[in-house]
Design a protein around this motif. Structure first.
Motif, PDB file in Angstrom:
ATOM      1  N   LYS A   1     -13.335  -9.536  50.844  1.00 16.26           N
ATOM      2  CA  LYS A   1     -14.723  -9.978  50.924  1.00 16.26           C
ATOM      3  C   LYS A   1     -15.656  -8.782  50.875  1.00 16.26           C
ATOM      4  O   LYS A   1     -15.500  -7.813  51.594  1.00 16.26           O
ATOM      5  CB  LYS A   1     -14.947 -10.747  52.222  1.00 16.26           C
ATOM      6  CG  LYS A   1     -16.363 -11.299  52.347  1.00 16.26           C
ATOM      7  CD  LYS A   1     -16.510 -12.103  53.612  1.00 16.26           C
ATOM      8  CE  LYS A   1     -17.929 -12.642  53.764  1.00 16.26           C
ATOM      9  NZ  LYS A   1     -18.091 -13.393  55.004  1.00 16.26           N
TER      10      LYS A   1
ATOM     11  N   THR B   1     -19.084  -6.717  51.477  1.00 18.28           N
ATOM     12  CA  THR B   1     -20.111  -6.668  52.507  1.00 18.28           C
ATOM     13  C   THR B   1     -21.503  -6.656  51.911  1.00 18.28           C
ATOM     14  O   THR B   1     -22.470  -6.881  52.609  1.00 18.28           O
ATOM     15  CB  THR B   1     -19.923  -5.406  53.365  1.00 18.28           C
ATOM     16  OG1 THR B   1     -19.976  -4.267  52.518  1.00 18.28           O
ATOM     17  CG2 THR B   1     -18.599  -5.449  54.084  1.00 18.28           C
ATOM     18  N   ARG B   2     -21.585  -6.356  50.617  1.00 16.99           N
ATOM     19  CA  ARG B   2     -22.876  -6.314  49.945  1.00 16.99           C
ATOM     20  C   ARG B   2     -22.703  -6.969  48.588  1.00 16.99           C
ATOM     21  O   ARG B   2     -21.652  -6.934  47.986  1.00 16.99           O
ATOM     22  CB  ARG B   2     -23.325  -4.864  49.724  1.00 16.99           C
ATOM     23  CG  ARG B   2     -23.641  -4.126  51.009  1.00 16.99           C
ATOM     24  CD  ARG B   2     -23.517  -2.639  50.787  1.00 16.99           C
ATOM     25  NE  ARG B   2     -24.358  -2.152  49.711  1.00 16.99           N
ATOM     26  CZ  ARG B   2     -25.659  -1.909  49.841  1.00 16.99           C
ATOM     27  NH1 ARG B   2     -26.255  -2.141  50.966  1.00 16.99           N
ATOM     28  NH2 ARG B   2     -26.365  -1.434  48.826  1.00 16.99           N
ATOM     29  N   SER B   3     -23.748  -7.590  48.074  1.00 18.15           N
ATOM     30  CA  SER B   3     -23.659  -8.200  46.757  1.00 18.15           C
ATOM     31  C   SER B   3     -24.936  -7.961  45.997  1.00 18.15           C
ATOM     32  O   SER B   3     -26.021  -7.956  46.562  1.00 18.15           O
ATOM     33  CB  SER B   3     -23.401  -9.705  46.885  1.00 18.15           C
ATOM     34  OG  SER B   3     -24.413 -10.317  47.657  1.00 18.15           O
TER      35      SER B   3
ATOM     36  N   ASP C   1     -24.531  -8.967  54.083  1.00 18.65           N
ATOM     37  CA  ASP C   1     -24.018 -10.085  54.866  1.00 18.65           C
ATOM     38  C   ASP C   1     -24.038  -9.758  56.359  1.00 18.65           C
ATOM     39  O   ASP C   1     -24.344  -8.629  56.764  1.00 18.65           O
ATOM     40  CB  ASP C   1     -22.639 -10.526  54.376  1.00 18.65           C
ATOM     41  CG  ASP C   1     -21.516  -9.554  54.728  1.00 18.65           C
ATOM     42  OD1 ASP C   1     -21.743  -8.624  55.533  1.00 18.65           O
ATOM     43  OD2 ASP C   1     -20.408  -9.726  54.201  1.00 18.65           O
ATOM     44  N   ALA C   2     -23.728 -10.735  57.163  1.00 21.55           N
ATOM     45  CA  ALA C   2     -23.858 -10.586  58.626  1.00 21.55           C
ATOM     46  C   ALA C   2     -22.971  -9.477  59.166  1.00 21.55           C
ATOM     47  O   ALA C   2     -23.384  -8.709  60.045  1.00 21.55           O
ATOM     48  CB  ALA C   2     -23.543 -11.915  59.309  1.00 21.55           C
ATOM     49  N   ASN C   3     -21.737  -9.381  58.653  1.00 19.48           N
ATOM     50  CA  ASN C   3     -20.830  -8.351  59.156  1.00 19.48           C
ATOM     51  C   ASN C   3     -21.355  -6.956  58.862  1.00 19.48           C
ATOM     52  O   ASN C   3     -21.288  -6.057  59.704  1.00 19.48           O
ATOM     53  CB  ASN C   3     -19.444  -8.534  58.540  1.00 19.48           C
ATOM     54  CG  ASN C   3     -18.729  -9.754  59.074  1.00 19.48           C
ATOM     55  OD1 ASN C   3     -18.985 -10.194  60.185  1.00 19.48           O
ATOM     56  ND2 ASN C   3     -17.829 -10.307  58.270  1.00 19.48           N
TER      57      ASN C   3
ATOM     58  N   TRP D   1     -24.502  -6.154  58.346  1.00 19.61           N
ATOM     59  CA  TRP D   1     -25.728  -5.938  59.115  1.00 19.61           C
ATOM     60  C   TRP D   1     -25.397  -5.459  60.522  1.00 19.61           C
ATOM     61  O   TRP D   1     -25.945  -4.466  61.001  1.00 19.61           O
ATOM     62  CB  TRP D   1     -26.553  -7.221  59.152  1.00 19.61           C
ATOM     63  CG  TRP D   1     -27.885  -7.069  59.815  1.00 19.61           C
ATOM     64  CD1 TRP D   1     -28.172  -7.145  61.156  1.00 19.61           C
ATOM     65  CD2 TRP D   1     -29.138  -6.790  59.165  1.00 19.61           C
ATOM     66  NE1 TRP D   1     -29.508  -6.945  61.381  1.00 19.61           N
ATOM     67  CE2 TRP D   1     -30.128  -6.721  60.174  1.00 19.61           C
ATOM     68  CE3 TRP D   1     -29.508  -6.600  57.838  1.00 19.61           C
ATOM     69  CZ2 TRP D   1     -31.471  -6.468  59.895  1.00 19.61           C
ATOM     70  CZ3 TRP D   1     -30.841  -6.351  57.545  1.00 19.61           C
ATOM     71  CH2 TRP D   1     -31.810  -6.278  58.566  1.00 19.61           C
TER      72      TRP D   1
ATOM     73  N   THR E   1     -30.227 -14.154  57.282  1.00 20.87           N
ATOM     74  CA  THR E   1     -29.299 -14.733  56.330  1.00 20.87           C
ATOM     75  C   THR E   1     -29.556 -14.132  54.958  1.00 20.87           C
ATOM     76  O   THR E   1     -30.615 -13.562  54.699  1.00 20.87           O
ATOM     77  CB  THR E   1     -29.480 -16.254  56.246  1.00 20.87           C
ATOM     78  OG1 THR E   1     -30.794 -16.540  55.725  1.00 20.87           O
ATOM     79  CG2 THR E   1     -29.323 -16.900  57.624  1.00 20.87           C
ATOM     80  N   VAL E   2     -28.570 -14.248  54.079  1.00 23.03           N
ATOM     81  CA  VAL E   2     -28.750 -13.774  52.712  1.00 23.03           C
ATOM     82  C   VAL E   2     -29.903 -14.522  52.052  1.00 23.03           C
ATOM     83  O   VAL E   2     -30.670 -13.956  51.268  1.00 23.03           O
ATOM     84  CB  VAL E   2     -27.439 -13.930  51.915  1.00 23.03           C
ATOM     85  CG1 VAL E   2     -27.668 -13.677  50.428  1.00 23.03           C
ATOM     86  CG2 VAL E   2     -26.380 -12.980  52.449  1.00 23.03           C
TER      87      VAL E   2
END
Length: 341
Positions: free
Chosen positions: A2, A4-6, A288-290, A292, A249-250
């Motif tokens: 997964k 962490t950034r997109s 994403d939250a993780n 952040w 949130t995103v």
């Protein structure tokens, strides 16, 4: 794995583009670990070297005695610095003020001589790069994340790495291994930073005006804008002041960044009309939250162009001057009526 950034945009190619960059996250992170073999001078004679490819030279000399011996005394919380010559030779390995320039922050100190096997016995060779990467996971990862108070973004600005003694010290029986965090460039070279890692934004970002290419393995890296690339950075935005309470949130980030990055594109190109006629689109990263909670709060805005196949078009030349998209100038667009106030 997964991400962490997109990278995000409002276009129909969003999913495919994100998938390409998701794939790049693990590759980029692992290359930082593997590319720093992290041998360093210790007390006594001999010189350890780190090459740009990350391999450690085992060549020894007896002509230079290192004045200080921080390798044998550096402990948790210490920051280290060194000089690297053009040929990769490391010198002046020493402790440094963490508020000043340094290349490594120590998170743990391990004695491989106590490792429950004969792997690192008196006559054992130093671990190769593959084994060093395993030691990073086995011995460095957990204590480093604990050292950072849990604020660590995998694949972010900082990478976890081990430092081993130089060949001469290893042969003399030194089995000390320092675990810590460092920042590296696209070629795996360790960069000088300031401040303690736990107090820094851990986002891995590019600077406005830089052009970014997506390599064969999917890893993004900065290149000369005259060279083929897929993205041109327009802004760096710190989202912490925008969302001071809690984790956004995103979707909340997208709602803010859609306008902020469109404005950044216009400012970068000199107005709304140049942006329109460039045919380029606005693009941005989200957290994403993780990531952040792991200490990453900064994102990039960029320009890009989607191709017919649903991926990145190849750009050549800075968007502020003559440039081509997949080898051709931007297609003419219909003339617009003036924007009236």
């Amino acid at each position: 794995m997964k991400a962490t950034r997109s990278w995000r945009s409002a276009t129909a190619v969003q999913a495919a583009l994100i998938a390409m960059l998701v794939a790049s996250v693990g590759v980029g992170s692992y290359s930082y670990v593997a590319s720093e073999s992290t041998a360093a001078p210790s007390s006594g004679t001999g010189t350890g070297t780190v090459t740009s490819e990350g391999s450690t030279s085992t060549e020894n000399t007896t002509t230079t005695k290192v004045e200080a011996a921080p390798f044998t005394t550096a402990d948790v919380g210490d920051c280290l610095n060194w000089d690297t010559a053009a040929d990769g030779t490391v010198s002046n390995f020493q402790k440094a003020d963490c508020a000043a320039e340094h290349r490594f922050e120590v998170s743990a100190r391990e004695d491989l001589g106590t490792y429950p096997s004969s792997e690192f016995g008196p006559s054992a060779p130093a671990p190769n790069l593959t084994r060093q990467a395993q030691l990073r996971e086995e011995l460095c990862k957990t204590p480093t994340i604990d050292y950072l108070g849990g604020r660590y973004t995998p694949h972010g600005r900082y990478s976890i790495a081990p430092i081993l003694p130089p060949a001469s010290a290893w042969e003399a029986g030194d089995r000390t291994m320092l675990c810590g965090v460092q920042v590296t460039d696209d070629d795996g070279r360790t960069l000088a930073t300031r401040g303690r890692a736990a107090e820094q934004d851990q986002s891995r970002i590019f600077q406005p005006g830089e052009c970014v290419t997506i390599g064969p393995a999917g890893a993004p890296r900065a290149v000369n804008c005259a060279d083929p690339h897929q993205l041109e950075i327009t802004a760096v935005i710190d989202l912490k002041p925008v969302f001071p309470e809690g984790t956004p949130t995103v979707e909340d980030q997208d709602a803010y960044l859609k306008n902020a990055c469109t404005q950044a594109a216009q400012d970068h190109l000199g107005g709304d009309d140049p942006f329109y006629y460039s045919t380029l689109e606005s693009f941005w990263t989200a957290i994403d939250a993780n990531a952040w909670t792991g200490g990453s709060n900064t994102v990039n805005c960029a320009l890009f162009k989607a191709n017919a196949g649903g991926g990145f078009a190849t750009l050549e030349g800075a968007a502020t001057g003559p440039f081509v998209i997949d080898g051709a100038p931007p297609e003419p667009r219909p003339k617009r009526d003036p924007i009236r106030q």
